[in-house]
Motif scaffolding. Structure first.
Motif, PDB file in Angstrom:
ATOM      1  N   TYR A  30     -27.439  53.939  51.016  1.00 53.97           N
ATOM      2  CA  TYR A  30     -27.828  53.393  52.312  1.00 53.97           C
ATOM      3  C   TYR A  30     -28.035  51.883  52.236  1.00 53.97           C
ATOM      4  O   TYR A  30     -27.603  51.140  53.123  1.00 53.97           O
ATOM      5  N   ALA A  31     -28.679  51.425  51.175  1.00 57.96           N
ATOM      6  CA  ALA A  31     -28.926  49.981  51.026  1.00 57.96           C
ATOM      7  C   ALA A  31     -27.614  49.210  50.905  1.00 57.96           C
ATOM      8  O   ALA A  31     -27.454  48.146  51.518  1.00 57.96           O
ATOM      9  N   VAL A  32     -26.678  49.739  50.140  1.00 61.81           N
ATOM     10  CA  VAL A  32     -25.388  49.059  49.982  1.00 61.81           C
ATOM     11  C   VAL A  32     -24.615  49.093  51.298  1.00 61.81           C
ATOM     12  O   VAL A  32     -24.020  48.091  51.705  1.00 61.81           O
ATOM     13  N   TRP A  33     -24.623  50.232  51.973  1.00 63.54           N
ATOM     14  CA  TRP A  33     -23.930  50.369  53.258  1.00 63.54           C
ATOM     15  C   TRP A  33     -24.442  49.343  54.276  1.00 63.54           C
ATOM     16  O   TRP A  33     -23.660  48.631  54.904  1.00 63.54           O
ATOM     17  N   THR A  34     -25.754  49.269  54.411  1.00 62.30           N
ATOM     18  CA  THR A  34     -26.311  48.312  55.363  1.00 62.30           C
ATOM     19  C   THR A  34     -26.093  46.876  54.894  1.00 62.30           C
ATOM     20  O   THR A  34     -25.887  45.980  55.709  1.00 62.30           O
ATOM     21  N   GLY A  35     -26.112  46.667  53.573  1.00 57.49           N
ATOM     22  CA  GLY A  35     -25.869  45.322  53.040  1.00 57.49           C
ATOM     23  C   GLY A  35     -24.461  44.837  53.337  1.00 57.49           C
ATOM     24  O   GLY A  35     -24.260  43.694  53.755  1.00 57.49           O
ATOM     25  N   ILE A  36     -23.483  45.715  53.118  1.00 62.03           N
ATOM     26  CA  ILE A  36     -22.095  45.356  53.434  1.00 62.03           C
ATOM     27  C   ILE A  36     -21.981  45.029  54.921  1.00 62.03           C
ATOM     28  O   ILE A  36     -21.375  44.020  55.309  1.00 62.03           O
ATOM     29  N   GLY A  37     -22.572  45.875  55.742  1.00 60.47           N
ATOM     30  CA  GLY A  37     -22.534  45.635  57.179  1.00 60.47           C
ATOM     31  C   GLY A  37     -23.217  44.348  57.573  1.00 60.47           C
ATOM     32  O   GLY A  37     -22.715  43.589  58.412  1.00 60.47           O
ATOM     33  N   THR A  38     -24.349  44.081  56.967  1.00 58.04           N
ATOM     34  CA  THR A  38     -25.106  42.869  57.281  1.00 58.04           C
ATOM     35  C   THR A  38     -24.335  41.615  56.901  1.00 58.04           C
ATOM     36  O   THR A  38     -24.194  40.682  57.703  1.00 58.04           O
ATOM     37  N   VAL A  39     -23.832  41.588  55.683  1.00 59.44           N
ATOM     38  CA  VAL A  39     -23.104  40.410  55.201  1.00 59.44           C
ATOM     39  C   VAL A  39     -21.831  40.198  56.018  1.00 59.44           C
ATOM     40  O   VAL A  39     -21.551  39.088  56.485  1.00 59.44           O
ATOM     41  N   GLY A  40     -21.059  41.259  56.185  1.00 57.16           N
ATOM     42  CA  GLY A  40     -19.806  41.132  56.927  1.00 57.16           C
ATOM     43  C   GLY A  40     -20.026  40.719  58.369  1.00 57.16           C
ATOM     44  O   GLY A  40     -19.307  39.867  58.909  1.00 57.16           O
ATOM     45  N   THR A  41     -21.020  41.309  59.000  1.00 56.45           N
ATOM     46  CA  THR A  41     -21.302  40.985  60.395  1.00 56.45           C
ATOM     47  C   THR A  41     -21.805  39.549  60.531  1.00 56.45           C
ATOM     48  O   THR A  41     -21.404  38.824  61.445  1.00 56.45           O
ATOM     49  N   ALA A  42     -22.659  39.131  59.626  1.00 61.31           N
ATOM     50  CA  ALA A  42     -23.167  37.753  59.671  1.00 61.31           C
ATOM     51  C   ALA A  42     -22.037  36.745  59.469  1.00 61.31           C
ATOM     52  O   ALA A  42     -21.946  35.742  60.196  1.00 61.31           O
ATOM     53  N   LEU A  43     -21.159  37.016  58.506  1.00 56.44           N
ATOM     54  CA  LEU A  43     -20.048  36.089  58.252  1.00 56.44           C
ATOM     55  C   LEU A  43     -19.056  36.068  59.417  1.00 56.44           C
ATOM     56  O   LEU A  43     -18.568  34.995  59.807  1.00 56.44           O
ATOM     57  N   LEU A  44     -18.748  37.221  59.966  1.00 54.11           N
ATOM     58  CA  LEU A  44     -17.853  37.248  61.122  1.00 54.11           C
ATOM     59  C   LEU A  44     -18.504  36.630  62.348  1.00 54.11           C
ATOM     60  O   LEU A  44     -17.816  36.031  63.182  1.00 54.11           O
ATOM     61  N   GLY A  45     -19.819  36.758  62.474  1.00 58.10           N
ATOM     62  CA  GLY A  45     -20.524  36.084  63.562  1.00 58.10           C
ATOM     63  C   GLY A  45     -20.359  34.573  63.476  1.00 58.10           C
ATOM     64  O   GLY A  45     -20.152  33.899  64.491  1.00 58.10           O
ATOM     65  N   ILE A  46     -20.409  34.067  62.260  1.00 59.09           N
ATOM     66  CA  ILE A  46     -20.194  32.632  62.042  1.00 59.09           C
ATOM     67  C   ILE A  46     -18.764  32.257  62.415  1.00 59.09           C
ATOM     68  O   ILE A  46     -18.520  31.280  63.114  1.00 59.09           O
ATOM     69  N   TYR A  47     -17.819  33.057  61.958  1.00 57.83           N
ATOM     70  CA  TYR A  47     -16.402  32.756  62.165  1.00 57.83           C
ATOM     71  C   TYR A  47     -15.955  32.986  63.614  1.00 57.83           C
ATOM     72  O   TYR A  47     -15.291  32.132  64.205  1.00 57.83           O
ATOM     73  N   VAL A  55     -27.463  26.144  55.644  1.00 61.80           N
ATOM     74  CA  VAL A  55     -27.583  26.380  54.208  1.00 61.80           C
ATOM     75  C   VAL A  55     -28.522  27.560  53.950  1.00 61.80           C
ATOM     76  O   VAL A  55     -28.209  28.451  53.152  1.00 61.80           O
ATOM     77  N   MET A  56     -29.649  27.596  54.617  1.00 60.75           N
ATOM     78  CA  MET A  56     -30.614  28.673  54.416  1.00 60.75           C
ATOM     79  C   MET A  56     -30.000  30.027  54.770  1.00 60.75           C
ATOM     80  O   MET A  56     -30.186  31.008  54.050  1.00 60.75           O
ATOM     81  N   ARG A  57     -29.260  30.078  55.853  1.00 59.44           N
ATOM     82  CA  ARG A  57     -28.628  31.332  56.259  1.00 59.44           C
ATOM     83  C   ARG A  57     -27.623  31.789  55.211  1.00 59.44           C
ATOM     84  O   ARG A  57     -27.567  32.969  54.853  1.00 59.44           O
ATOM     85  N   LEU A  58     -26.803  30.877  54.707  1.00 62.64           N
ATOM     86  CA  LEU A  58     -25.804  31.224  53.692  1.00 62.64           C
ATOM     87  C   LEU A  58     -26.459  31.631  52.373  1.00 62.64           C
ATOM     88  O   LEU A  58     -25.986  32.544  51.699  1.00 62.64           O
ATOM     89  N   VAL A  59     -27.552  30.990  52.020  1.00 63.58           N
ATOM     90  CA  VAL A  59     -28.291  31.369  50.812  1.00 63.58           C
ATOM     91  C   VAL A  59     -28.830  32.794  50.964  1.00 63.58           C
ATOM     92  O   VAL A  59     -28.728  33.611  50.039  1.00 63.58           O
ATOM     93  N   CYS A  60     -29.364  33.087  52.123  1.00 65.06           N
ATOM     94  CA  CYS A  60     -29.900  34.436  52.355  1.00 65.06           C
ATOM     95  C   CYS A  60     -28.792  35.487  52.330  1.00 65.06           C
ATOM     96  O   CYS A  60     -28.983  36.584  51.788  1.00 65.06           O
ATOM     97  N   ILE A  61     -27.633  35.183  52.876  1.00 59.71           N
ATOM     98  CA  ILE A  61     -26.489  36.091  52.792  1.00 59.71           C
ATOM     99  C   ILE A  61     -26.111  36.293  51.327  1.00 59.71           C
ATOM    100  O   ILE A  61     -25.830  37.413  50.896  1.00 59.71           O
ATOM    101  N   GLY A  62     -26.136  35.218  50.558  1.00 61.50           N
ATOM    102  CA  GLY A  62     -25.862  35.319  49.123  1.00 61.50           C
ATOM    103  C   GLY A  62     -26.860  36.215  48.402  1.00 61.50           C
ATOM    104  O   GLY A  62     -26.492  36.965  47.492  1.00 61.50           O
ATOM    105  N   LEU A  63     -28.110  36.149  48.812  1.00 59.45           N
ATOM    106  CA  LEU A  63     -29.126  37.020  48.213  1.00 59.45           C
ATOM    107  C   LEU A  63     -28.842  38.490  48.518  1.00 59.45           C
ATOM    108  O   LEU A  63     -29.040  39.362  47.662  1.00 59.45           O
ATOM    109  N   ILE A  64     -28.368  38.772  49.721  1.00 58.19           N
ATOM    110  CA  ILE A  64     -28.011  40.153  50.062  1.00 58.19           C
ATOM    111  C   ILE A  64     -26.845  40.616  49.193  1.00 58.19           C
ATOM    112  O   ILE A  64     -26.859  41.735  48.663  1.00 58.19           O
TER     113      ILE A  64
END
Length: 105
Positions: free
Chosen positions: A59-76, A84-93
């Motif tokens: 579940y953690a990996v599933w939501t993590g993939i979704g979170t990272v992908g959605t955040a990056l596509l939201g940017i794009y 920078v802070m947002r990208l660092v936090c995505i990196g932490l995920i």
């Protein structure tokens, strides 16, 4: 094979999360149908992966993939801020996802 199913489930989670933006509150039929189909596929694939993976890890990996992908596509796609802070936090995920994968053997 469970990790492959989990990765695909995460990709479909990204699909439905981004799809929500295009449904316009579920008032647009085609995006709404595609989003709902992505939701079902994502959860079914998660269920298949959880046959062998621990539920917490899966579940953690599933939501993590979704979170990272959605955040990056939201940017794009939607010009959301790429601070920078947002990208660092995505990196932490991403680090957490990799850590769970490594810890599961």
């Amino acid at each position: 094979m469970a990790w492959t199913w989990l990765g695909l489930a995460g990709l479909f989670e990204i699909g439905w999360a981004i799809g929500l933006k295009y449904t316009d509150g579920f008032t647009r039929p085609i995006p709404s149908i595609l989003t709902a189909v992505s939701m079902v596929i994502s959860v079914v694939l998660l269920g298949v992966a959880l046959k062998t993976l621990p539920v917490g890890t899966g579940y953690a990996v599933w939501t993590g993939i979704g979170t990272v992908g959605t955040a990056l596509l939201g940017i794009y796609l939607f010009s959301e801020p790429a601070t920078v802070m947002r990208l660092v936090c995505i990196g932490l995920i991403v680090s957490g996802i990799l850590g769970l994968k490594l810890a599961s053997g």
